[in-house]
Design a protein around this motif. Structure first.
Motif, PDB file in Angstrom:
ATOM      1  N   LEU A  86      -5.230  30.342  -0.126  1.00 16.59           N
ATOM      2  CA  LEU A  86      -4.588  29.023  -0.188  1.00 16.59           C
ATOM      3  C   LEU A  86      -3.935  28.697   1.151  1.00 16.59           C
ATOM      4  N   ARG A  87      -3.439  29.737   1.823  1.00 16.67           N
ATOM      5  CA  ARG A  87      -2.854  29.534   3.147  1.00 16.67           C
ATOM      6  C   ARG A  87      -3.959  29.147   4.135  1.00 16.67           C
ATOM      7  N   LYS A  88      -5.068  29.876   4.024  1.00 20.05           N
ATOM      8  CA  LYS A  88      -6.188  29.656   4.945  1.00 20.05           C
ATOM      9  C   LYS A  88      -6.742  28.232   4.831  1.00 20.05           C
ATOM     10  N   VAL A  89      -6.839  27.728   3.587  1.00 23.27           N
ATOM     11  CA  VAL A  89      -7.406  26.379   3.408  1.00 23.27           C
ATOM     12  C   VAL A  89      -6.306  25.306   3.395  1.00 23.27           C
ATOM     13  N   ASN A  90      -5.104  25.735   3.799  1.00 19.08           N
ATOM     14  CA  ASN A  90      -3.990  24.797   3.953  1.00 19.08           C
ATOM     15  C   ASN A  90      -3.594  24.119   2.637  1.00 19.08           C
ATOM     16  N   LEU A  91      -3.586  24.892   1.579  1.00 16.18           N
ATOM     17  CA  LEU A  91      -3.184  24.342   0.281  1.00 16.18           C
ATOM     18  C   LEU A  91      -2.001  25.113  -0.308  1.00 16.18           C
ATOM     19  N   ILE A  92      -1.393  25.944   0.513  1.00 15.66           N
ATOM     20  CA  ILE A  92      -0.339  26.812  -0.011  1.00 15.66           C
ATOM     21  C   ILE A  92       0.826  25.997  -0.573  1.00 15.66           C
ATOM     22  N   GLU A  93       1.079  24.841   0.029  1.00 15.02           N
ATOM     23  CA  GLU A  93       2.188  24.014  -0.476  1.00 15.02           C
ATOM     24  C   GLU A  93       1.828  23.307  -1.781  1.00 15.02           C
ATOM     25  N   HIS A  94       0.532  23.281  -2.055  1.00 16.97           N
ATOM     26  CA  HIS A  94       0.086  22.573  -3.276  1.00 16.97           C
ATOM     27  C   HIS A  94      -0.346  23.554  -4.354  1.00 16.97           C
ATOM     28  N   ARG A  95       0.036  24.808  -4.204  1.00 16.99           N
ATOM     29  CA  ARG A  95      -0.479  25.843  -5.101  1.00 16.99           C
ATOM     30  C   ARG A  95      -0.119  25.591  -6.565  1.00 16.99           C
ATOM     31  N   ARG A 131     -11.548  21.886  -0.281  1.00 16.88           N
ATOM     32  CA  ARG A 131     -10.954  23.075   0.347  1.00 16.88           C
ATOM     33  C   ARG A 131     -10.657  24.143  -0.706  1.00 16.88           C
ATOM     34  N   LEU A 132     -10.245  23.669  -1.875  1.00 17.97           N
ATOM     35  CA  LEU A 132     -10.042  24.619  -2.971  1.00 17.97           C
ATOM     36  C   LEU A 132     -11.390  25.246  -3.359  1.00 17.97           C
ATOM     37  N   GLY A 133     -12.428  24.412  -3.265  1.00 20.48           N
ATOM     38  CA  GLY A 133     -13.787  24.892  -3.545  1.00 20.48           C
ATOM     39  C   GLY A 133     -14.192  26.015  -2.603  1.00 20.48           C
ATOM     40  N   ILE A 134     -13.858  25.852  -1.326  1.00 15.85           N
ATOM     41  CA  ILE A 134     -14.161  26.905  -0.347  1.00 15.85           C
ATOM     42  C   ILE A 134     -13.367  28.168  -0.689  1.00 15.85           C
ATOM     43  N   ALA A 135     -12.106  27.954  -1.066  1.00 10.98           N
ATOM     44  CA  ALA A 135     -11.262  29.115  -1.398  1.00 10.98           C
ATOM     45  C   ALA A 135     -11.861  29.892  -2.570  1.00 10.98           C
ATOM     46  N   GLN A 136     -12.319  29.173  -3.599  1.00 11.35           N
ATOM     47  CA  GLN A 136     -12.895  29.877  -4.757  1.00 11.35           C
ATOM     48  C   GLN A 136     -14.171  30.623  -4.370  1.00 11.35           C
ATOM     49  N   ALA A 137     -14.916  30.050  -3.420  1.00 14.29           N
ATOM     50  CA  ALA A 137     -16.167  30.702  -3.015  1.00 14.29           C
ATOM     51  C   ALA A 137     -15.895  31.960  -2.185  1.00 14.29           C
ATOM     52  N   LEU A 138     -14.672  32.033  -1.606  1.00 13.09           N
ATOM     53  CA  LEU A 138     -14.347  33.181  -0.747  1.00 13.09           C
ATOM     54  C   LEU A 138     -13.491  34.235  -1.446  1.00 13.09           C
ATOM     55  N   ILE A 139     -13.128  33.962  -2.691  1.00  9.74           N
ATOM     56  CA  ILE A 139     -12.138  34.821  -3.371  1.00  9.74           C
ATOM     57  C   ILE A 139     -12.603  36.272  -3.463  1.00  9.74           C
ATOM     58  N   HIS A 140     -13.901  36.478  -3.579  1.00 12.86           N
ATOM     59  CA  HIS A 140     -14.388  37.864  -3.714  1.00 12.86           C
ATOM     60  C   HIS A 140     -14.907  38.399  -2.379  1.00 12.86           C
ATOM     61  N   GLU A 141     -14.505  37.729  -1.292  1.00 11.23           N
ATOM     62  CA  GLU A 141     -14.865  38.139   0.066  1.00 11.23           C
ATOM     63  C   GLU A 141     -16.364  38.368   0.211  1.00 11.23           C
ATOM     64  N   PRO A 142     -17.141  37.320   0.023  1.00 12.18           N
ATOM     65  CA  PRO A 142     -18.602  37.486   0.050  1.00 12.18           C
ATOM     66  C   PRO A 142     -19.145  37.618   1.471  1.00 12.18           C
ATOM     67  N   LYS A 143     -20.333  38.211   1.577  1.00 10.74           N
ATOM     68  CA  LYS A 143     -20.983  38.314   2.890  1.00 10.74           C
ATOM     69  C   LYS A 143     -21.704  37.018   3.220  1.00 10.74           C
ATOM     70  N   VAL A 144     -22.016  36.263   2.169  1.00 12.48           N
ATOM     71  CA  VAL A 144     -22.765  35.014   2.347  1.00 12.48           C
ATOM     72  C   VAL A 144     -22.006  33.888   1.659  1.00 12.48           C
ATOM     73  N   LEU A 145     -21.869  32.763   2.384  1.00 10.34           N
ATOM     74  CA  LEU A 145     -21.240  31.598   1.770  1.00 10.34           C
ATOM     75  C   LEU A 145     -22.249  30.451   1.803  1.00 10.34           C
ATOM     76  N   ILE A 146     -22.492  29.882   0.628  1.00 13.29           N
ATOM     77  CA  ILE A 146     -23.457  28.781   0.533  1.00 13.29           C
ATOM     78  C   ILE A 146     -22.692  27.520   0.162  1.00 13.29           C
ATOM     79  N   VAL A 147     -22.729  26.519   1.031  1.00 11.09           N
ATOM     80  CA  VAL A 147     -22.031  25.262   0.733  1.00 11.09           C
ATOM     81  C   VAL A 147     -23.033  24.122   0.741  1.00 11.09           C
ATOM     82  N   ASP A 148     -23.034  23.399  -0.362  1.00  8.15           N
ATOM     83  CA  ASP A 148     -24.041  22.358  -0.558  1.00  8.15           C
ATOM     84  C   ASP A 148     -23.383  20.977  -0.460  1.00  8.15           C
ATOM     85  N   GLU A 149     -23.747  20.219   0.542  1.00  8.64           N
ATOM     86  CA  GLU A 149     -23.218  18.861   0.763  1.00  8.64           C
ATOM     87  C   GLU A 149     -21.688  18.826   0.631  1.00  8.64           C
TER      88      GLU A 149
END
Lengths: 298, 418
Positions: free
Chosen positions: A118-127, A141-159
């Motif tokens: 949440l800090r990384k995606v600048n949402l810590i104040e809105h937690r 940005r929350l979407g990116i955070a959820q995609a990174l929560i398990h520290e993946p090697k691959v991140l796929i972002v669609d549009e």
């Protein structure tokens, strides 16, 4: 383990309709852009990589693991779909924790990662804000955070930037670039500006086929000698749009500067061969592969 | 465990669950607590009616059933309740001949003897609400000396088959239909004493609680289960969940257990309240402190599990609306079947809604105890089987191999056909 995605001769059908045709791609660590029009097959390819769709034939390996091993692939892949939301009444941190537990992350570790992301995606104040109270950009940005929560090697972002205002879009691109330092990030979009600002390696797709793959530098080299600018009177614009592929216009006081993609020099006054840009290169790629581009920019 | 807690949290915050709780509260208060509102007192001598009791008397069963079968045979009008619904069956000549042959075998009379009974019988005119019809009042059919109860039940089984099932002659219902006798004052006192001595009060109230709560818990959980299962798709969250590392087994079973647990909570609260009420009302009696929890849990949990599993499975395959419809049909048929069984202790091996709408009649309930245990375990097992099937469907959807079947709207199977 080799940190790349290898796609070989992949075909995909929806019923009898073929959606992907012999896709061949190798995607290395860093940002990779997949550019194409709506309906080009980008989302189908993304979903196939995220194990949400099954391919008909061909081979895919993600960091050396065949795509058929769904559980392993899911463990190393983060996915942000084009059209997504979260439970509207959940708070941001709760939503992330829930998806973290679904990724089999232990409680203490999960809470740590939620705070850090949440800090990384600048949402810590809105937690503690509910998901339904977030703006479109915050949700992404929350979407990116959820995609990174398990520290993946691959991140796929669609549009990911569709519908975002310019400021949010820039913020989002920067975030992706930052994330791509440590992993493979595949950005699928029809917005050339997003690719231009973030990716070194790209592929262009249309009608389920890869039309072009390589670096941004290579595609710009490829289109050199085919992008022109011309100063024309405003009243001739409709006629020019019908005859040429116009990729950009800049209105001046009593004339308009148009950017034109053409195999030969256009028969227009003040025509100058100009430095290519990615948008022009993309349009030229579509044009040279026989794709229908009627009237250029409208 | 954390995932389980999160799923429970999601359910607690959902409007459907709040409505579920309100309806459960409303139904249990309006049915159980009103019906069990006063302390029981011993029967007083000289009352007009002490009710009925079932005695497993084979002679009585054969005699009463023979009367009933002859009455229906003579008017060729057999009242049946297939799946709990009223149906008047009329047989053709060949089937009537078979029934006559059986009546002759049971009674030892021949066709002429039956005809004479018909001639001498009074005709009563009765109505089923839409039609008036005549019925021969026959109450004294003899039973052949050579007729054994085993042969009699074989005949009854065949008669029930000829009638298409659901008749009064079904073997498992013979005792309930044809072996009821009025209770005497002494019987009523025994029944009353049994509540205190054998049931230790709470067992009797637990049966009544199970009876009333079982009705609502056979239908309401489907709403919550269908809403939660459809929530991912409705909230455009499916792909975020599908792309997680957790197995489909873990996701679906955690949700199932969370649903069953949360939906059992209001029921458990009422069990506690019911026990407190009994403790206050029967202060000083020997009260079984566990029965108010053990029996209703064993009685009601399978209802919650079955309705929840149906909700999850049908929602994954079709839609939430279809799940509610399927469960409603099942519930309605179960309710009708329970109603025709007399609401008191007659529990078949596959009766979905078990009924025992009385504080007493302990013996009637215990007569079916084996059926009851089998029944409850059966519904728990098929619920778990249904959830395992849901796991399979979920896995297919997750991998993009199956998208569910749309009945209406865009992509509907009906539209595709047309």
């Amino acid at each position: 383990m080799d940190e790349k995605i290898v796609i070989k001769n992949v075909n995909k059908f929806y019923g009898k309709k073929q959606a992907l045709f012999d896709i061949d791609l190798t995607i290395e660590k860093g940002m990779f852009g997949l550019l194409g029009r709506n309906g080009a097959g980008k989302t189908t390819l993304m979903k196939t990589l995220a194990v949400l769709h099954k391919k008909k034939s061909g081979e895919i390996t993600v960091c050396g693991v065949p795509i058929e091993k769904a559980k392993e692939i899911r463990a190393m892949t983060g996915y942000l779909p084009q059209d997504f939301s979260m439970y509207p009444n959940m708070k941001c941190d709760e939503a992330l924790e829930y998806l973290g537990y679904l990724s089999c992350i232990p409680k203490i570790e999960c809470k740590k990662r939620v705070t850090s992301l949440l800090r990384k995606v600048n949402l810590i104040e809105h937690r503690h804000k509910k998901v339904k109270e977030l703006s479109g950009g915050m949700k992404r940005r929350l979407g990116i955070a959820q995609a990174l929560i398990h520290e993946p090697k691959v991140l796929i972002v669609d549009e990911p930037t569709a519908g975002l205002d310019p400021e949010e879009r820039i913020r989002f691109r920067n975030l992706l670039c930052e994330v791509a330092q440590e992993r493979i990030v595949i950005l699928s979009t029809h917005i050339v500006g997003d690719i231009e600002a973030t990716c070194e390696n790209i592929a262009i797709m249309d009608s389920g086929r890869i039309l072009w793959k390589g670096t941004v530098h290579e595609i710009l080299e490829n289109v050199k000698g085919h992008i022109y600018t011309a100063n024309v009177e405003k009243r001739f614009l409709p006629q020019i749009k019908n005859e040429y592929i116009v990729t950009g216009m800049l209105a001046q006081t009593d004339y308009v500067t148009v950017r034109i993609v053409s195999d030969s020099e256009p028969d227009l006054p003040n025509t100058v061969l100009t430095e290519p840009d990615l948008e022009g290169a993309y349009v030229y790629c579509l044009h040279s592969n026989g794709c229908d581009i009627v009237g250029g920019e409208k | 465990m954390m995932l389980f807690r999160k799923e429970c949290g999601k359910i607690f915050c959902s409007l459907t669950y709040i409505l579920y709780c309100l309806l459960v509260i409303l139904m249990i208060i309006s049915q159980y607590f009103i019906d069990s509102g006063q302390r029981l007192y011993p029967p007083s001598k000289g009352d007009y009616d002490y009710g009925e009791k079932i005695v497993e008397d084979h002679d009585l069963i054969m005699s009463t059933a023979a009367d009933a079968l002859t009455v229906e045979f003579l008017s060729n009008r057999y009242v049946c309740y297939p799946f709990g619904f009223y149906k008047a069956v009329h047989l053709d000549n060949e089937e009537q001949a078979k029934i006559e042959k059986y009546i002759c075998e049971i009674t030892g009379l021949d066709s002429t003897g039956i005809a004479e009974k018909k001639k001498s019988a009074e005709v009563c005119y009765i109505t089923d609400g839409t039609h008036d019809y005549g019925e021969y009042a026959i109450r004294d059919m003899p039973i052949s000396e050579s007729m054994t109860y085993e042969r009699f039940t074989d005949i009854m089984e065949d008669v029930d088959n000829i009638l298409g099932g659901g008749s009064d002659y079904a073997v498992d219902g013979l005792v309930y239909q044809f072996s009821r006798v009025p209770m005497t004052y002494e019987d009523a006192v025994d029944d009353y004493n049994s509540i205190f001595n054998d049931d230790r009060v709470t067992n009797a109230y637990a049966r009544l609680f199970g009876d009333y709560a079982g009705i609502v818990l056979a239908i309401l959980p489907v709403f919550v289960a269908a809403a939660l299962t459809a929530a991912d798709r409705r909230r455009r969250m499916s792909e975020l969940v599908y792309s997680r590392r957790s197995s489909s087994l873990r996701i679906v079973f955690t949700r199932f257990i969370a649903l069953v647990t949360t939906m059992f909570i209001p029921v458990f609260v009422f069990m506690v309240i019911a026990l407190i009420q009994i403790l206050i009302r029967y202060n000083g009696s020997d009260i079984d402190m566990t029965a108010m929890f053990t029996l209703p849990t064993f009685w009601l949990l399978p209802n919650i599990m079955a309705a929840t599993a149906t909700g999850m499975l049908v929602t994954e395959i079709l839609s939430a609306g279809a799940a509610i419809l399927v469960q409603f049909v099942w519930w309605f048929m179960g309710l009708m079947a329970g109603g025709t069984a007399g609401l008191s202790g007659r529990i078949g091996k596959f009766t979905f809604i078990c009924r025992h709408n009385a504080l007493g009649n302990r013996n009637e309930f215990l007569m079916n105890w084996d059926n009851f245990v089998f029944n409850r375990v059966f519904y728990m097992v098929i619920s778990i089987a249904a959830v395992l099937f849901t796991v399979g469907i979920y896995e297919l959807k997750r991998g993009g191999s199956f998208n569910g079947i749309r009945l209406f709207g865009k992509g509907s199977i009906f539209r595709r056909k047309t």
